[in-house]
Design a protein around this motif. Structure first.
Motif, PDB file in Angstrom:
ATOM      1  N   ALA A 169      23.734  27.263 -27.708  1.00 48.53           N
ATOM      2  CA  ALA A 169      22.548  26.575 -27.191  1.00 48.53           C
ATOM      3  C   ALA A 169      21.434  26.596 -28.224  1.00 48.53           C
ATOM      4  O   ALA A 169      21.239  27.595 -28.922  1.00 48.53           O
ATOM      5  N   HIS A 170      20.725  25.516 -28.322  1.00 51.24           N
ATOM      6  CA  HIS A 170      19.559  25.393 -29.193  1.00 51.24           C
ATOM      7  C   HIS A 170      18.399  24.892 -28.356  1.00 51.24           C
ATOM      8  O   HIS A 170      18.583  24.024 -27.494  1.00 51.24           O
ATOM      9  N   PHE A 171      17.216  25.429 -28.620  1.00 45.72           N
ATOM     10  CA  PHE A 171      16.037  24.966 -27.902  1.00 45.72           C
ATOM     11  C   PHE A 171      15.726  23.550 -28.366  1.00 45.72           C
ATOM     12  O   PHE A 171      15.684  23.265 -29.562  1.00 45.72           O
ATOM     13  N   ASN A 172      15.473  22.634 -27.428  1.00 46.34           N
ATOM     14  CA  ASN A 172      15.276  21.234 -27.747  1.00 46.34           C
ATOM     15  C   ASN A 172      13.878  20.727 -27.429  1.00 46.34           C
ATOM     16  O   ASN A 172      13.265  20.030 -28.240  1.00 46.34           O
ATOM     17  N   HIS A 173      13.352  21.024 -26.230  1.00 45.96           N
ATOM     18  CA  HIS A 173      12.029  20.538 -25.858  1.00 45.96           C
ATOM     19  C   HIS A 173      11.474  21.359 -24.700  1.00 45.96           C
ATOM     20  O   HIS A 173      12.209  22.072 -24.026  1.00 45.96           O
ATOM     21  N   ALA A 200       1.972  19.403 -36.442  1.00 47.60           N
ATOM     22  CA  ALA A 200       3.108  18.780 -35.762  1.00 47.60           C
ATOM     23  C   ALA A 200       3.164  17.295 -36.099  1.00 47.60           C
ATOM     24  O   ALA A 200       2.144  16.670 -36.403  1.00 47.60           O
ATOM     25  N   ASP A 201       4.346  16.745 -36.033  1.00 48.88           N
ATOM     26  CA  ASP A 201       4.545  15.327 -36.324  1.00 48.88           C
ATOM     27  C   ASP A 201       4.335  14.484 -35.072  1.00 48.88           C
ATOM     28  O   ASP A 201       4.572  14.933 -33.949  1.00 48.88           O
ATOM     29  N   GLU A 202       3.929  13.242 -35.295  1.00 49.09           N
ATOM     30  CA  GLU A 202       3.871  12.264 -34.209  1.00 49.09           C
ATOM     31  C   GLU A 202       5.293  12.081 -33.684  1.00 49.09           C
ATOM     32  O   GLU A 202       6.265  12.210 -34.429  1.00 49.09           O
ATOM     33  N   GLY A 253      12.462  22.030 -36.673  1.00 53.76           N
ATOM     34  CA  GLY A 253      13.741  22.111 -35.990  1.00 53.76           C
ATOM     35  C   GLY A 253      13.969  20.980 -35.010  1.00 53.76           C
ATOM     36  O   GLY A 253      14.883  21.040 -34.196  1.00 53.76           O
ATOM     37  N   GLY A 254      13.107  19.963 -35.062  1.00 55.49           N
ATOM     38  CA  GLY A 254      13.251  18.827 -34.158  1.00 55.49           C
ATOM     39  C   GLY A 254      12.854  19.120 -32.728  1.00 55.49           C
ATOM     40  O   GLY A 254      13.193  18.377 -31.821  1.00 55.49           O
ATOM     41  N   TYR A 310       2.856  30.634 -25.313  1.00 55.72           N
ATOM     42  CA  TYR A 310       3.715  29.957 -26.280  1.00 55.72           C
ATOM     43  C   TYR A 310       3.473  30.590 -27.645  1.00 55.72           C
ATOM     44  O   TYR A 310       2.343  30.598 -28.136  1.00 55.72           O
ATOM     45  N   ALA A 311       4.535  31.130 -28.252  1.00 50.72           N
ATOM     46  CA  ALA A 311       4.429  31.762 -29.570  1.00 50.72           C
ATOM     47  C   ALA A 311       5.127  30.867 -30.590  1.00 50.72           C
ATOM     48  O   ALA A 311       6.230  30.375 -30.348  1.00 50.72           O
ATOM     49  N   TYR A 312       4.473  30.693 -31.729  1.00 51.73           N
ATOM     50  CA  TYR A 312       5.006  29.845 -32.792  1.00 51.73           C
ATOM     51  C   TYR A 312       5.136  30.658 -34.069  1.00 51.73           C
ATOM     52  O   TYR A 312       4.173  31.283 -34.517  1.00 51.73           O
ATOM     53  N   LEU A 313       6.329  30.633 -34.648  1.00 53.94           N
ATOM     54  CA  LEU A 313       6.581  31.261 -35.933  1.00 53.94           C
ATOM     55  C   LEU A 313       6.220  30.258 -37.009  1.00 53.94           C
ATOM     56  O   LEU A 313       6.759  29.143 -37.036  1.00 53.94           O
ATOM     57  N   VAL A 314       5.285  30.626 -37.875  1.00 51.17           N
ATOM     58  CA  VAL A 314       4.821  29.738 -38.945  1.00 51.17           C
ATOM     59  C   VAL A 314       4.922  30.479 -40.274  1.00 51.17           C
ATOM     60  O   VAL A 314       4.929  31.710 -40.302  1.00 51.17           O
TER      61      VAL A 314
END
Length: 124
Positions: free
Chosen positions: A3-7, A28-30, A44-45, A62-66
Motif C-alpha cells: 500500500a502507498h499513501f495516495n491522497h 506544493a504543485d498545482e 510522491g504524487g 498533519y506532519a510533513y517530512l521536508v
C-alpha cells in the motif's frame, strides 16, 4: 503490491485559501480540481484535497517530512508572515523550532485550524 499513501481530504473553512497556504508553505504543485475539491500535489504524487465538510470538524494533525532547504524556506515564510509557531505540540515553546531526531521541527496552525508539523528527519 504494498500500500502507498495516495491522497487525503482536508476539511477546510476556505478551500482556495487552504490550497494557496499549502502551495506557499510546502511549495506544493498545482493539481486539477473537481467537484467540491481544491487540490494540490506534494512529493510522491500525493494529492491534498481541500473541501468544506457538511459538519463541524475537529482539528487534525498533519506532519510533513521536508528537506533542510525547504524547511529553511518554509520557516522564513512562517516568520515573515508572523505565523504563530511552536517547537512542541503542547505549544509551550512559542516562536522556536526543535532539534529532535537529529533534525529540526516546527508546529503551526493552518488557516482552518489544523495542526501542522514540519520535520527534517523521520521519527523512525
Amino acid at each position: 503490491m504494498t500500500a502507498h499513501f495516495n491522497h487525503t481530504i482536508i476539511a477546510s473553512t476556505d478551500a482556495a485559501e487552504m490550497a494557496e497556504f499549502y502551495r506557499d508553505l510546502l511549495e506544493a504543485d498545482e493539481a486539477p480540481s473537481w467537484g467540491p475539491f481544491t487540490n494540490v500535489q506534494i512529493g510522491g504524487g500525493i494529492l491534498l484535497q481541500f473541501a468544506a465538510p457538511p459538519i463541524e470538524f475537529p482539528p487534525q494533525h498533519y506532519a510533513y517530512l521536508v528537506d533542510d532547504e525547504l524547511f529553511d524556506r518554509a520557516y522564513a515564510t512562517i516568520t515573515e508572515r508572523g505565523i504563530a509557531h511552536w517547537a512542541d505540540p503542547q505549544r509551550a515553546r512559542p516562536g522556536e523550532i526543535n532539534h529532535e531526531h537529529d533534525g529540526r521541527g516546527v508546529y503551526l496552525l493552518d488557516p482552518s485550524g489544523h495542526y501542522l508539523e514540519l520535520i527534517t528527519r523521520p521519527y523512525l
